[in-house]
Motif scaffolding. Structure first.
Motif, PDB file in Angstrom:
ATOM      1  N   PRO A 219       0.821  -1.213   0.000  1.00 21.60           N
ATOM      2  CA  PRO A 219       0.000   0.000   0.000  1.00 21.60           C
ATOM      3  C   PRO A 219       0.855   1.264   0.000  1.00 21.60           C
ATOM      4  N   ARG A 220       0.354   2.291  -0.682  1.00 23.51           N
ATOM      5  CA  ARG A 220       1.077   3.545  -0.811  1.00 23.51           C
ATOM      6  C   ARG A 220       0.485   4.620   0.103  1.00 23.51           C
ATOM      7  N   GLN A 221       1.266   5.668   0.315  1.00 19.28           N
ATOM      8  CA  GLN A 221       0.788   6.822   1.073  1.00 19.28           C
ATOM      9  C   GLN A 221       0.347   7.904   0.095  1.00 19.28           C
ATOM     10  N   PHE A 222      -0.904   8.342   0.184  1.00 19.17           N
ATOM     11  CA  PHE A 222      -1.419   9.392  -0.683  1.00 19.17           C
ATOM     12  C   PHE A 222      -1.936  10.600   0.087  1.00 19.17           C
ATOM     13  N   ALA A 223      -2.469  10.405   1.280  1.00 21.52           N
ATOM     14  CA  ALA A 223      -2.986  11.526   2.054  1.00 21.52           C
ATOM     15  C   ALA A 223      -1.871  12.552   2.280  1.00 21.52           C
ATOM     16  N   PRO A 224      -2.199  13.846   2.225  1.00 16.17           N
ATOM     17  CA  PRO A 224      -3.538  14.437   2.201  1.00 16.17           C
ATOM     18  C   PRO A 224      -4.217  14.488   0.835  1.00 16.17           C
ATOM     19  N   TYR A 225      -3.554  14.024  -0.225  1.00  9.34           N
ATOM     20  CA  TYR A 225      -4.212  13.967  -1.534  1.00  9.34           C
ATOM     21  C   TYR A 225      -5.369  12.969  -1.457  1.00  9.34           C
ATOM     22  N   HIS A 226      -6.459  13.286  -2.177  1.00  9.12           N
ATOM     23  CA  HIS A 226      -7.682  12.489  -2.062  1.00  9.12           C
ATOM     24  C   HIS A 226      -7.937  11.726  -3.362  1.00  9.12           C
ATOM     25  N   LEU A 227      -7.842  10.399  -3.304  1.00  7.51           N
ATOM     26  CA  LEU A 227      -8.166   9.534  -4.447  1.00  7.51           C
ATOM     27  C   LEU A 227      -9.652   9.197  -4.384  1.00  7.51           C
ATOM     28  N   ARG A 228     -10.457   9.951  -5.080  1.00  7.33           N
ATOM     29  CA  ARG A 228     -11.915   9.850  -4.916  1.00  7.33           C
ATOM     30  C   ARG A 228     -12.486   8.546  -5.462  1.00  7.33           C
ATOM     31  N   LEU A 229     -12.005   8.097  -6.608  1.00  3.81           N
ATOM     32  CA  LEU A 229     -12.507   6.835  -7.158  1.00  3.81           C
ATOM     33  C   LEU A 229     -12.171   5.675  -6.236  1.00  3.81           C
ATOM     34  N   ASP A 230     -10.970   5.642  -5.719  1.00  4.53           N
ATOM     35  CA  ASP A 230     -10.568   4.549  -4.826  1.00  4.53           C
ATOM     36  C   ASP A 230     -11.439   4.507  -3.577  1.00  4.53           C
ATOM     37  N   TRP A 231     -11.739   5.666  -3.013  1.00  3.58           N
ATOM     38  CA  TRP A 231     -12.605   5.707  -1.834  1.00  3.58           C
ATOM     39  C   TRP A 231     -14.005   5.196  -2.157  1.00  3.58           C
ATOM     40  N   LEU A 232     -14.545   5.615  -3.293  1.00  2.00           N
ATOM     41  CA  LEU A 232     -15.895   5.168  -3.643  1.00  2.00           C
ATOM     42  C   LEU A 232     -15.931   3.682  -3.976  1.00  2.00           C
ATOM     43  N   MET A 233     -14.813   3.108  -4.450  1.00  2.33           N
ATOM     44  CA  MET A 233     -14.756   1.668  -4.673  1.00  2.33           C
ATOM     45  C   MET A 233     -14.873   0.914  -3.358  1.00  2.33           C
ATOM     46  N   TRP A 234     -14.333   1.476  -2.285  1.00 10.63           N
ATOM     47  CA  TRP A 234     -14.478   0.843  -0.962  1.00 10.63           C
ATOM     48  C   TRP A 234     -15.946   0.816  -0.557  1.00 10.63           C
ATOM     49  N   PHE A 235     -16.644   1.929  -0.757  1.00 11.20           N
ATOM     50  CA  PHE A 235     -18.074   1.963  -0.435  1.00 11.20           C
ATOM     51  C   PHE A 235     -18.853   1.014  -1.327  1.00 11.20           C
ATOM     52  N   ALA A 236     -18.484   0.942  -2.608  1.00  6.51           N
ATOM     53  CA  ALA A 236     -19.198   0.056  -3.528  1.00  6.51           C
ATOM     54  C   ALA A 236     -19.083  -1.398  -3.099  1.00  6.51           C
ATOM     55  N   ALA A 237     -17.941  -1.770  -2.507  1.00  9.21           N
ATOM     56  CA  ALA A 237     -17.777  -3.143  -2.030  1.00  9.21           C
ATOM     57  C   ALA A 237     -18.655  -3.412  -0.814  1.00  9.21           C
ATOM     58  N   LEU A 238     -18.952  -2.377  -0.026  1.00  9.37           N
ATOM     59  CA  LEU A 238     -19.852  -2.550   1.117  1.00  9.37           C
ATOM     60  C   LEU A 238     -21.269  -2.827   0.655  1.00  9.37           C
ATOM     61  N   SER A 239     -21.699  -2.096  -0.394  1.00 10.40           N
ATOM     62  CA  SER A 239     -23.043  -2.283  -0.918  1.00 10.40           C
ATOM     63  C   SER A 239     -23.124  -1.704  -2.326  1.00 10.40           C
ATOM     64  N   PRO A 240     -23.690  -2.437  -3.288  1.00 14.86           N
ATOM     65  CA  PRO A 240     -23.844  -1.892  -4.643  1.00 14.86           C
ATOM     66  C   PRO A 240     -24.662  -0.609  -4.685  1.00 14.86           C
ATOM     67  N   GLY A 241     -25.479  -0.384  -3.649  1.00 12.07           N
ATOM     68  CA  GLY A 241     -26.275   0.836  -3.615  1.00 12.07           C
ATOM     69  C   GLY A 241     -25.429   2.095  -3.643  1.00 12.07           C
ATOM     70  N   TYR A 242     -24.224   2.020  -3.065  1.00 10.27           N
ATOM     71  CA  TYR A 242     -23.334   3.179  -3.075  1.00 10.27           C
ATOM     72  C   TYR A 242     -22.791   3.476  -4.472  1.00 10.27           C
ATOM     73  N   ALA A 243     -22.870   2.507  -5.373  1.00 11.86           N
ATOM     74  CA  ALA A 243     -22.268   2.653  -6.702  1.00 11.86           C
ATOM     75  C   ALA A 243     -23.295   2.686  -7.822  1.00 11.86           C
ATOM     76  N   ARG A 244     -24.551   2.719  -7.486  1.00 13.95           N
ATOM     77  CA  ARG A 244     -25.597   2.583  -8.501  1.00 13.95           C
ATOM     78  C   ARG A 244     -25.508   3.670  -9.573  1.00 13.95           C
ATOM     79  N   GLU A 245     -25.142   4.889  -9.164  1.00 10.35           N
ATOM     80  CA  GLU A 245     -25.131   6.001 -10.115  1.00 10.35           C
ATOM     81  C   GLU A 245     -23.913   6.001 -11.032  1.00 10.35           C
ATOM     82  N   TRP A 246     -22.771   5.511 -10.527  1.00  6.04           N
ATOM     83  CA  TRP A 246     -21.535   5.755 -11.261  1.00  6.04           C
ATOM     84  C   TRP A 246     -20.789   4.504 -11.716  1.00  6.04           C
ATOM     85  N   PHE A 247     -21.093   3.329 -11.166  1.00  8.65           N
ATOM     86  CA  PHE A 247     -20.288   2.165 -11.517  1.00  8.65           C
ATOM     87  C   PHE A 247     -20.500   1.748 -12.975  1.00  8.65           C
ATOM     88  N   GLY A 248     -21.738   1.798 -13.448  1.00  7.36           N
ATOM     89  CA  GLY A 248     -21.997   1.485 -14.846  1.00  7.36           C
ATOM     90  C   GLY A 248     -21.248   2.415 -15.790  1.00  7.36           C
TER      91      GLY A 248
END
Length: 475
Positions: free
Chosen positions: A372-401
């Protein structure tokens, strides 16, 4: 006007303002380098479509007036340049009204971005940056001593950040009360850092000590911010130490760093520096600061009510300007870690012998052997949303397709968000996504395999699709 200023806090103001400007620069840089794929005209969640279905009074932003990718880039890079100028001391090189205007412009530009950022900007640290940035407008410059009232508001914000985070934990997951949350947190946090594996393997008694210390710092120490010096400085120092521990153990964008900057504003450096003679504040400035302080205190009613509520919200803004907000983090800690692995193939039809090649993300876990790499304080927005998408597809319904569509198209801007594109010459014919269960390897496994993670297939997340097929079938 002796009551109005704290001339011995001049160095604290400088450190706070320069640090905040640096974080603003990181935030604008993050926007400039990622927006085209996320919210640009051809992005996954395009701004033009969003502003057509929202009203300016609900999402105030200059992009309601006009949007183009060129304008967004201009706003982002201009914000970064202005922030750099403030880091270099531009705010102290101009008259007080101009300095306030510079900070206000910085706040307004970033507000315009956040309010059209949709789910990509739905993070508590966006509101925290905006609320802190608005306070900085009224903190003044070298033309006058730091206003006591604004210094108090900075401590009040820091109190709400720390105490809110402490309350959401103690009220939430039972593992915070039995001191066992760190048995899991370093492994299941959204984006582990380079040292997270080692933090996870610390002795369990030490993890319990860490949690207990966290409770003390977040539930008890914040009250000491309002005590005389040097007690307030000691309290701020404890918060800085705790936040640096979090910086070492994870990647939380600028959340930890902005908390550190807020804490440094409460540090009394006068025993080392002495007072710095500054002119008396003009009357108009006193009136503006007093009025603003009264406004913030009135607006604090809802955050205070949230702190006292048994149904405390973790992160919440109460108005579209993100003026006075509620904060908190990790009321619940996951016990398992699931990750979405996205793959593509050149084969026109998927069959048992199809060779699938994996896309690599910059921050989120993928290849088990990748450290794993260090990125903070830079914000990798797609990577963060992929974590939420793995918790539930509902978090990704708008953008994963739309994300998968752009992989099938070989979209250059989307591919720039990734660390590895396994199809450098031509886009794949088919793309699929699978859900894997990840866990940290043991010391023995790391030595023998070189892998930081062990992963096991759980299920299919998105079946193989091609460019002209519907892409909203994730389940």
């Amino acid at each position: 006007m002796e009551w109005f200023t704290a001339p011995d806090q001049w160095l604290s103001r400088i450190v706070f303002q320069r640090g905040l400007a640096g974080l603003y620069c990181v935030a604008f840089l993050s926007a400039a380098l990622q927006f085209r794929a996320l919210i640009g005209e051809r992005g996954m969640l395009p701004v033009p479509e969003y502003v057509r279905r929202t009203r300016p009074r609900h999402t105030p932003s200059l992009f309601h007036w006009r949007y183009s990718d060129r304008l967004f880039a201009t706003v982002s890079w201009s914000g970064a340049a202005l922030a750099l100028a403030l880091v270099a001391g531009a705010g102290d090189a101009v008259p007080l009204p101009v300095s306030m205007l510079l900070w206000l412009v910085l706040w307004g530009l970033y507000l315009s971005i956040v309010n059209v950022g949709q789910t990509w900007y739905a993070f508590g640290w966006e509101s925290l940056l905006l609320e802190t940035g608005l306070l900085a407008v009224f903190l003044g410059n070298d033309d006058t001593g730091p206003p006591v009232l604004v210094l108090f508001l900075l401590r009040w914000l820091l109190f709400r950040v720390e105490f809110g985070a402490g309350l959401i934990k103690i009220r939430g997951d039972p593992c915070w009360r039995n001191l066992t949350c760190l048995y899991h947190h370093h492994e299941t946090q959204p984006m582990p850092g380079p040292l997270s594996w080692f933090f996870h393997h610390l002795p369990r008694p030490l993890h319990r000590v860490e949690v207990a210390a966290n409770h003390v710092v977040q539930l008890g120490v914040p009250f000491l911010l309002f005590t005389p010096q040097p007690v307030a400085t000691v309290a701020a120092g404890l918060m800085v130490a705790t936040q640096l521990w979090l910086v070492l153990s994870g990647n939380f964008a600028w959340l930890n760093w902005i908390t550190i900057v807020l804490a440094l504003s409460a540090v009394d450096a006068s025993p080392l520096t002495g007072e710095h003679p500054q002119p008396d504040p003009p009357l108009w400035y006193v009136v503006v600061v007093v009025a603003f302080t009264a406004f913030v205190l009135v607006r604090s009613y809802r955050p205070v009510r949230n702190l006292l509520s048994r149904h405390q919200a973790m992160n919440r803004s109460y108005d579209p300007y993100h003026l006075v907000n509620s904060y908190g983090a990790f009321g619940t800690v996951g016990r398992i870690r699931d990750e979405i692995v996205v793959e593509g193939t050149d084969d026109p039809v998927a069959h048992p012998d199809t060779v699938w090649r994996e896309y690599g993300f910059k921050g989120k876990p993928g290849d088990p052997r990748r450290w794993p790499r260090q990125f903070a304080p830079y914000h990798l927005r797609l990577d963060w949303l992929m974590w939420f998408a793995a918790l539930s597809p509902g978090y990704a319904r708008e953008w994963f397709g739309p994300f998968v569509e752009r992989l099938l198209e070989g979209d250059r801007d989307t591919l720039r968000l990734l660390a590895h594109n396994p199809f450098p010459d031509a886009p794949p014919v088919l793309v699929r996504a699978r859900l894997y269960r990840y866990r940290y390897t043991t010391w023995h496994e790391l030595r023998t395999t070189g892998a930081w993670w062990h992963r096991t297939l759980v299920r299919e997340y998105l079946p193989p699709i091609r460019l002209r097929e519907p892409t909203d079938t994730a389940r």
